[in-house]
Design an enzyme around this catalytic site. Sequence first.
Site, PDB file in Angstrom:
ATOM      1  N   SER A   1      46.207 144.824 125.167  1.00  0.00           N
ATOM      2  CA  SER A   1      45.229 145.327 124.393  1.00  0.00           C
ATOM      3  C   SER A   1      45.484 146.220 123.337  1.00  0.00           C
ATOM      4  O   SER A   1      45.454 146.747 123.453  1.00  0.00           O
ATOM      5  CB  SER A   1      43.725 145.360 125.048  1.00  0.00           C
ATOM      6  OG  SER A   1      43.059 145.494 124.117  1.00  0.00           O
TER       7      SER A   1
ATOM      8  N   HIS B  47      46.857 141.011 121.888  1.00  0.00           N
ATOM      9  CA  HIS B  47      45.317 140.521 122.641  1.00  0.00           C
ATOM     10  C   HIS B  47      44.340 141.876 121.423  1.00  0.00           C
ATOM     11  O   HIS B  47      44.921 142.818 121.278  1.00  0.00           O
ATOM     12  CB  HIS B  47      44.736 141.138 123.691  1.00  0.00           C
ATOM     13  CG  HIS B  47      43.924 140.922 124.518  1.00  0.00           C
ATOM     14  ND1 HIS B  47      43.348 139.280 125.044  1.00  0.00           N
ATOM     15  CD2 HIS B  47      42.675 141.519 124.618  1.00  0.00           C
ATOM     16  CE1 HIS B  47      41.598 139.564 124.704  1.00  0.00           C
ATOM     17  NE2 HIS B  47      41.295 140.682 124.888  1.00  0.00           N
TER      18      HIS B  47
ATOM     19  N   ASP C  52      40.644 142.972 120.422  1.00  0.00           N
ATOM     20  CA  ASP C  52      39.425 143.184 120.812  1.00  0.00           C
ATOM     21  C   ASP C  52      37.966 143.179 119.970  1.00  0.00           C
ATOM     22  O   ASP C  52      38.408 144.376 118.820  1.00  0.00           O
ATOM     23  CB  ASP C  52      39.030 143.822 121.736  1.00  0.00           C
ATOM     24  CG  ASP C  52      39.599 143.430 123.024  1.00  0.00           C
ATOM     25  OD1 ASP C  52      39.442 142.556 123.888  1.00  0.00           O
ATOM     26  OD2 ASP C  52      40.348 144.971 123.640  1.00  0.00           O
TER      27      ASP C  52
ATOM     28  N   MET D  32      34.875 143.257 118.433  1.00  0.00           N
ATOM     29  CA  MET D  32      33.368 143.522 118.904  1.00  0.00           C
ATOM     30  C   MET D  32      32.717 143.856 117.797  1.00  0.00           C
ATOM     31  O   MET D  32      32.864 144.418 116.710  1.00  0.00           O
ATOM     32  CB  MET D  32      33.319 145.124 119.859  1.00  0.00           C
ATOM     33  CG  MET D  32      34.498 145.207 120.541  1.00  0.00           C
ATOM     34  SD  MET D  32      34.225 146.653 121.517  1.00  0.00           S
ATOM     35  CE  MET D  32      35.914 146.184 122.763  1.00  0.00           C
TER      36      MET D  32
ATOM     37  N   HIS E 235      39.932 138.135 121.175  1.00  0.00           N
ATOM     38  CA  HIS E 235      38.616 137.574 121.842  1.00  0.00           C
ATOM     39  C   HIS E 235      37.872 138.263 121.289  1.00  0.00           C
ATOM     40  O   HIS E 235      37.097 139.599 120.189  1.00  0.00           O
ATOM     41  CB  HIS E 235      39.369 138.913 123.323  1.00  0.00           C
ATOM     42  CG  HIS E 235      38.071 139.230 123.922  1.00  0.00           C
ATOM     43  ND1 HIS E 235      38.289 140.380 124.907  1.00  0.00           N
ATOM     44  CD2 HIS E 235      37.209 138.250 124.423  1.00  0.00           C
ATOM     45  CE1 HIS E 235      37.099 139.769 125.461  1.00  0.00           C
ATOM     46  NE2 HIS E 235      36.202 138.980 125.465  1.00  0.00           N
TER      47      HIS E 235
ATOM     48  N   MET F 146      34.344 139.295 120.807  1.00  0.00           N
ATOM     49  CA  MET F 146      33.141 139.898 121.473  1.00  0.00           C
ATOM     50  C   MET F 146      31.616 140.138 120.806  1.00  0.00           C
ATOM     51  O   MET F 146      30.800 141.427 120.057  1.00  0.00           O
ATOM     52  CB  MET F 146      33.436 141.060 121.527  1.00  0.00           C
ATOM     53  CG  MET F 146      33.810 140.741 123.044  1.00  0.00           C
ATOM     54  SD  MET F 146      35.071 142.441 123.833  1.00  0.00           S
ATOM     55  CE  MET F 146      36.201 142.101 122.959  1.00  0.00           C
TER      56      MET F 146
ATOM     57  N   MET G 220      35.785 138.444 132.683  1.00  0.00           N
ATOM     58  CA  MET G 220      35.731 139.520 132.382  1.00  0.00           C
ATOM     59  C   MET G 220      35.492 140.045 133.427  1.00  0.00           C
ATOM     60  O   MET G 220      34.818 140.262 134.258  1.00  0.00           O
ATOM     61  CB  MET G 220      34.147 140.126 131.102  1.00  0.00           C
ATOM     62  CG  MET G 220      34.486 140.160 129.909  1.00  0.00           C
ATOM     63  SD  MET G 220      35.831 140.783 128.917  1.00  0.00           S
ATOM     64  CE  MET G 220      35.841 142.374 129.515  1.00  0.00           C
TER      65      MET G 220
ATOM     66  N   GLY H 288      32.679 146.216 125.858  1.00  0.00           N
ATOM     67  CA  GLY H 288      32.853 146.891 125.104  1.00  0.00           C
ATOM     68  C   GLY H 288      33.744 148.238 124.993  1.00  0.00           C
ATOM     69  O   GLY H 288      34.083 148.730 123.809  1.00  0.00           O
ATOM     70  N   PHE H 289      34.116 148.377 126.077  1.00  0.00           N
ATOM     71  CA  PHE H 289      35.013 149.602 126.191  1.00  0.00           C
ATOM     72  C   PHE H 289      36.392 149.362 126.734  1.00  0.00           C
ATOM     73  O   PHE H 289      36.162 149.054 127.933  1.00  0.00           O
ATOM     74  CB  PHE H 289      34.650 150.846 126.715  1.00  0.00           C
ATOM     75  CG  PHE H 289      32.678 151.212 126.041  1.00  0.00           C
ATOM     76  CD1 PHE H 289      33.051 151.988 124.595  1.00  0.00           C
ATOM     77  CD2 PHE H 289      31.829 150.846 126.234  1.00  0.00           C
ATOM     78  CE1 PHE H 289      32.196 152.385 123.969  1.00  0.00           C
ATOM     79  CE2 PHE H 289      30.893 150.510 125.736  1.00  0.00           C
ATOM     80  CZ  PHE H 289      30.505 151.918 124.370  1.00  0.00           C
TER      81      PHE H 289
ATOM     82  N   GLY I  65      39.320 151.368 129.860  1.00  0.00           N
ATOM     83  CA  GLY I  65      39.406 152.052 130.862  1.00  0.00           C
ATOM     84  C   GLY I  65      38.310 152.307 131.798  1.00  0.00           C
ATOM     85  O   GLY I  65      37.673 153.695 132.338  1.00  0.00           O
TER      86      GLY I  65
ATOM     87  N   ASP J 260      40.921 140.250 132.097  1.00  0.00           N
ATOM     88  CA  ASP J 260      40.257 141.487 131.407  1.00  0.00           C
ATOM     89  C   ASP J 260      39.495 142.152 131.980  1.00  0.00           C
ATOM     90  O   ASP J 260      38.153 141.950 131.823  1.00  0.00           O
ATOM     91  CB  ASP J 260      39.921 140.843 129.982  1.00  0.00           C
ATOM     92  CG  ASP J 260      39.635 141.799 128.645  1.00  0.00           C
ATOM     93  OD1 ASP J 260      40.485 142.724 129.048  1.00  0.00           O
ATOM     94  OD2 ASP J 260      39.191 141.454 127.841  1.00  0.00           O
TER      95      ASP J 260
HETATM   96  C1  DX5 Z   1      37.119 145.485 126.864  1.00  0.00           C
HETATM   97  C2  DX5 Z   1      37.907 144.175 126.126  1.00  0.00           C
HETATM   98  C3  DX5 Z   1      39.453 145.266 126.764  1.00  0.00           C
HETATM   99  C4  DX5 Z   1      39.665 146.208 126.590  1.00  0.00           C
HETATM  100  C5  DX5 Z   1      40.362 146.110 128.001  1.00  0.00           C
HETATM  101  O1  DX5 Z   1      35.373 145.173 126.271  1.00  0.00           O
HETATM  102  O2  DX5 Z   1      37.938 143.171 125.875  1.00  0.00           O
HETATM  103  O3  DX5 Z   1      40.412 143.407 125.820  1.00  0.00           O
HETATM  104  O4  DX5 Z   1      40.678 146.490 126.149  1.00  0.00           O
HETATM  105  O5  DX5 Z   1      40.847 147.920 128.813  1.00  0.00           O
HETATM  106  P1  DX5 Z   1      41.050 148.120 129.685  1.00  0.00           P
HETATM  107  O6  DX5 Z   1      42.224 147.259 130.084  1.00  0.00           O
HETATM  108  O7  DX5 Z   1      41.421 149.682 129.416  1.00  0.00           O
HETATM  109  O8  DX5 Z   1      40.023 148.366 130.779  1.00  0.00           O
HETATM  110 ZN    ZN Z   2      39.477 142.290 125.407  1.00  0.00          ZN
END
Ligand code: DX5
Ligand code: ZN
Length: 218
Positions: A10, A35, A37, A39, A68, A70, A139, A144-145, A147, A177
């Site tokens: 991602s 991937h 993201d 947002m 993806h 969001m 999910m 949203g974030f 880590g 994810d």
């Molecule tokens: C979170 C995203 C993920 C994110 C995963 O809202 O959809 O794709 O990048 O990050 P890690 O792998 O750090 O949990």
């Molecule tokens: Zn994602």
Amino acid sequence: MKRKTLYAPSLLSADFSNLHDAVERIHASEADWIHLDVMDGRFVPNITFGPKVVADLRPLSTLPLDVHLMITEPERYAEEFISAGADYLTFHLEATVHAHRLVQKIKERGAKAGVSIVPSTPVWMLEELMPELDLILIMTVNPGFGGQSLIPRCLEKVRYLKQAAQRDSHDYLIAVDGGVNRNTADAVRRAGADVLISGSAFFKASDPREEVRRVRGY
Ligand code: DX5
Ligand code: ZN
């Protein structure tokens, strides 16, 4: 039929001032997809990028672009992201009333259609869409974030989807994810995931190729 597990880094955890390097890192790692993201600061409390970034990245790689969304009202932007080069376009069930219509529209426009659910949405809510979908993204953190830590209970949904696919001959890929890394990957694969999405662990890894192999399991 046993599918090969796919790894999708991602870009959320990449340095956005140097996406060229990030794509090179992905190529060198032998990962399978990219991937992306998207947002909007409404569906999730963070803002990333729109279709122009996807379009600018498109010529840099032949890997499938897994977008993806969001965002609220994803139907307003689906076409733009497909024109920008999305191979898979995934939106959230919680973000639109007419999910079935949007799945049809994505497929008519020539992309693969995916639907995602957040941790608080029960998996049976996807029942009516299952025969139509190319991908279901579970999910395993609240979106949203990057880590965050994987919520183990969400893997029950993956097991459910795997069984449903086998029982009813559905074709969807199951993507996971959030919080996927070398410590959690075994459990995610055993639950039945086909696509492992990973952001922070991939971009932190000193050897991304090794990271991909460990997580993917081959
Ligand atoms: C979170 C995203 C993920 C994110 C995963 O809202 O959809 O794709 O990048 O990050 P890690 O792998 O750090 O949990
Ligand atoms: Zn994602």
